[in-house]
Design a protein around this motif. Sequence first.
Motif: not given
Length: 282
Positions: A111-128
């Motif tokens: 928690v609090g760290t950036p996600m390296a592959v945030a652009e490639a993940a969908s909203l549902g995947e990010q929520l999961n």
Amino acid sequence: DRRVMATTPQTHYDVLGITRDADAGEVRTAWKLHVQVWHPDRFTGDMREEAERRAARINEAYTTLRDSSRRAAYDCRLAADDRDAQRTQQAQPRASVKVRPLAPRAASTPVGTPMAVAEAASLGEQLNAVADELVRSARRHPRMVAAAAACFALLVVGGLTLQAGTGPSLPNGTAVAAGAGPSHVSRIAPEDTADLEAIAKQTQADAARQDAELARQMREDEATMQAQDAADAAADAAAARAAAATAAHAKPAAKGATKAAPAPALQPGQHIVRVMPTVPAR
């Protein structure tokens, strides 16, 4: 063709042989295992120097990962390094450069760290991913989760208890008739506020006057009772004095009554004869 290999330095997780989502127990277990294997006392010669270097690296990794704040900062730095490496690879010409793909990042990021592959993940995947991270954080810091749950429960229970004790609140300017239900709630116009304040002041003044009158009556009753007590005490004292005087006059008369009666006067030719008791002979 020239091949460019993306060399990734060995991280603390690689040193201990654990994943980035490992909890505190797994970190400690891995540290104990590696320290036992690479303890310098078990080696001699050149291998002892290598063991000392490995042991120092293992202790450094454990010191960073066992502390939650240090681990979060370290994870942020790793995420930034991964993002920079990915941008560098994307900037190279694709026709003449063959880049080894980066190792996939762990499914969860602290928690609090950036996600390296945030652009490639969908909203549902990010929520999961966020939900999984919350679960792992709760398992990693159970005491903090228990404290937060206790505070939340205390706030909820305190709010319900306060509402049950004080009753429902109404907005300013709302009046409810006595014994009336919700349908009898009426609004008080702002211009009637002055009249209500005047009535309240008059009521307070009447109550003050009644209290003063009651206090005056109580003082008068107390004074009357004190005067009555004083009169009763004076009467009792006078009666006691009268009784003492009566007793003092009665004592001399009683004393005179105990004296012997005077002898009767003798007539001519009468004599007084005394009879002596007979004493028996021996």
